[in-house]
Design an enzyme around this catalytic site. Structure first.
Site, PDB file in Angstrom:
ATOM      1  N   CYS A 103       1.088  -1.401   0.188  1.00 35.35           N
ATOM      2  CA  CYS A 103      -0.079  -0.258   0.335  1.00 35.35           C
ATOM      3  C   CYS A 103       0.850   1.347   0.019  1.00 35.35           C
ATOM      4  O   CYS A 103       1.557   1.572  -1.071  1.00 35.35           O
ATOM      5  CB  CYS A 103      -0.828   0.009   1.251  1.00 35.35           C
ATOM      6  SG  CYS A 103      -2.309   1.101   1.003  1.00 35.35           S
ATOM      7  N   HIS A 196      -3.678  -4.952   0.498  1.00 36.04           N
ATOM      8  CA  HIS A 196      -3.109  -5.480   1.737  1.00 36.04           C
ATOM      9  C   HIS A 196      -3.172  -7.084   1.930  1.00 36.04           C
ATOM     10  O   HIS A 196      -4.300  -7.507   2.425  1.00 36.04           O
ATOM     11  CB  HIS A 196      -3.971  -4.969   2.916  1.00 36.04           C
ATOM     12  CG  HIS A 196      -3.569  -3.212   3.026  1.00 36.04           C
ATOM     13  ND1 HIS A 196      -2.472  -2.993   3.929  1.00 36.04           N
ATOM     14  CD2 HIS A 196      -4.164  -2.251   2.510  1.00 36.04           C
ATOM     15  CE1 HIS A 196      -2.427  -1.763   4.040  1.00 36.04           C
ATOM     16  NE2 HIS A 196      -3.680  -1.325   3.319  1.00 36.04           N
ATOM     17  N   GLU A 198      -1.793  -8.729   4.103  1.00 37.14           N
ATOM     18  CA  GLU A 198      -1.675  -9.093   5.472  1.00 37.14           C
ATOM     19  C   GLU A 198      -3.031  -9.146   6.203  1.00 37.14           C
ATOM     20  O   GLU A 198      -3.118  -9.505   7.367  1.00 37.14           O
ATOM     21  CB  GLU A 198      -0.548  -8.495   6.011  1.00 37.14           C
ATOM     22  CG  GLU A 198      -0.871  -7.023   6.565  1.00 37.14           C
ATOM     23  CD  GLU A 198      -0.889  -5.956   5.498  1.00 37.14           C
ATOM     24  OE1 GLU A 198      -1.086  -4.726   5.783  1.00 37.14           O
ATOM     25  OE2 GLU A 198      -0.780  -6.297   4.056  1.00 37.14           O
TER      26      GLU A 198
END
Length: 250
Positions: A103, A196, A198
């Site tokens: 990001c 993202h 994660e």
């Protein structure tokens, strides 16, 4: 004769402060990243670059790879820590160290290496986004072992900035109907991902609530984003494999 294997060592360059929710549920963003990208037997170090904590420049050679996190800050900003981060990323590029940008990390990598970033022409992108990976993956060794991964993957997104132009020599690996550069690479050592990998859906829902409370997004937009999150799941396992392959591929 027994051969001692060297411990792999990675660093998270954290460009955001831990939210109360992430601290309470996950123990901080560091744990979220290590759970997604780390493996047993590795050493992961945390540097809170947003607070001015940076690795020793004389010890960069000790690391196998670096991950740059997301951030509420603009990658094109001129805060001192952002400028210092840009210099660090230029140094790591010159050393051909593995760097994975997520990001804000994706955007600041692009800026540092000569590309252009700025506000998204189409506004906020929050929620699940289907990303199209380019079909010819043969130049990218870290993707060649992932033949079973589909060419279209869903990922959690939360950004209002984007890459406008990739650096000279960079390859765009993925795009979406919202963002032209969802993923780019330089050689075998630089990888940027706009989404993202994660994030879990609960982390994003909490972030949406905070953005709504501080009037960054409108209440109706926030509620719509959260309701759409219930309809599908991100391809987290596929994204984690891509990121791990990149970081660990020699």
């Amino acid at each position: 004769m027994k051969v001692e294997l060297r411990e792999r060592r990675y660093a998270l360059l954290l460009a955001a402060r831990d939210s109360e929710y992430v601290k309470e549920v996950y123990g901080g963003y560091f744990n979220v990243f290590v759970a997604a990208f780390g493996e047993e037997g590795e050493r992961w170090d945390l540097f809170r670059v947003v607070e001015g904590q940076f690795p020793n420049m004389n010890e960069l050679y000790k690391y196998d790879g670096f991950v740059v996190s997301g951030s509420p800050y603009d990658a094109y900003g001129n805060d001192l820590w952002i400028l210092k981060l840009c210099f660090l990323l230029q140094t790591l590029d010159a050393m051909e160290k593995k760097v994975l940008g997520i990001c804000f990390g994706h955007q600041v990598l692009c800026r540092s290496l000569g590309g252009k970033v700025g506000k998204s022409y189409s506004g906020w992108d929050i929620g699940l986004r289907k990303v199209q990976i380019t079909k010819d993956l043969s130049p990218f060794s870290f993707l060649r072992g992932l033949h079973d991964i589909p060419t279209a993957l869903s990922i959690i997104e939360c950004h209002q900035d984007e890459v406008w132009e990739v650096p000279l020599g960079a390859e765009v690996i993925a795009f979406s109907d919202k963002t032209g550069v969802e993923m780019f690479s330089i050689g075998e050592h630089i990888l940027g991902i706009q989404g993202h990998p994660e994030y879990t859906k609960d982390i994003l829902c909490n972030l949406i609530d905070r953005l709504s409370i501080n009037n960054s997004i409108e209440m109706g937009f926030a509620e719509d984003a959260k309701s759409r999150l219930k309809l599908a799941e991100p391809d987290r396992k596929c994204w984690e494999r891509i990121c791990r392959n990149f970081l660990k591929e020699n």
